[in-house]
Design an enzyme around this catalytic site. Sequence first.
Site, mmCIF file in Angstrom:
data_model
loop_
_atom_site.group_PDB
_atom_site.id
_atom_site.type_symbol
_atom_site.label_atom_id
_atom_site.label_comp_id
_atom_site.label_asym_id
_atom_site.label_seq_id
_atom_site.Cartn_x
_atom_site.Cartn_y
_atom_site.Cartn_z
ATOM 1 C CE LYS A 202 -4.197 15.124 0.889
ATOM 2 N NZ LYS A 202 -4.716 14.762 -0.434
ATOM 3 C CB VAL A 203 2.108 15.443 5.177
ATOM 4 C CG1 VAL A 203 2.994 16.542 4.622
ATOM 5 C CG2 VAL A 203 1.651 15.781 6.585
#
Length: 302
Positions: A202-203
């Site tokens: 997750k970014v």
Amino acid sequence: MTPTVKAILANYESDNPGVKSNLARILMQGHLGGTGKLIILPVDQGFEHGPARSFAVNPAGYDPHYHYQLAIDAGLSAYAAPLGMLEAGADTFAGQIPTILKCNSSNSWAGAANQALTGGVEDALRLGCAAIGFTIYPGSDDVFDMMEEIKELSAEAKSVGLPTVLWSYPRGGKLPKSGELALDVGAYAAHIAALMGAHIIKVKLPSDHIEQADAKKAYEGKDWSKQADRVAHVTDACFKGRRIVVFSGGAAKGEDAVYQDARDIRDGGGNGSIIGRNTFQRPRGDALAMLGKLVAIYKNEE
């Protein structure tokens, strides 16, 4: 099981059947089940920003059951939250939506870019979770401690068949605020998560700014103004698409911006969105309508 999901699972060559089964639970859930695309509802903002900043705009959100039901009714892929939020609805909603236990948390008063362990693998198993979640802050002076923590936690999780979702948010240390969303920094953070053994990364969606002086030459000669191209670059940094990568929705924004982000994630080859405040801070009907349109975008129907 669809051919698309089978192909994704085949990229996780070292993982045991338990880990792959739980990844499949998430990938086969809801309206996007089987497509290889995901929408995850994360509700850890009470820790990060405080209850009033998170829920006062839509007071129904103070109730953990509200978020469980929203994720279920919207046909989402999973619901991610800290220990107490999941415990408050674990029995009522058992088996209805894959859950992800966020195992570390911070608060808005902390000076250091770090998080405390607030849950563990035993908690995730007890609550029937499909995965654990964890945040690291590449750039922080404390990041090496965080990396060692997730090394141990992830190894324990894998040993009992649980995948790891790794939030990788650059901040702290010598990284200026202006560089936190830079393209080169975001891709670096995503790659670090992949190297740490994350199953789902997750970014944040990156800007076209290049922060690191030593990296500028590598980015010359290409126009990075299109967000879809920047998404594709981050996806390349996740082992050329061999790891699932989802992008956070960030701070509250207008509907059109949320939809455009989803189109760019889709067109850039990302696996989907992990979107919290932009949905649960809206009235329930509006949130369901927004999530329905996001599903349609990821299914190439919008």
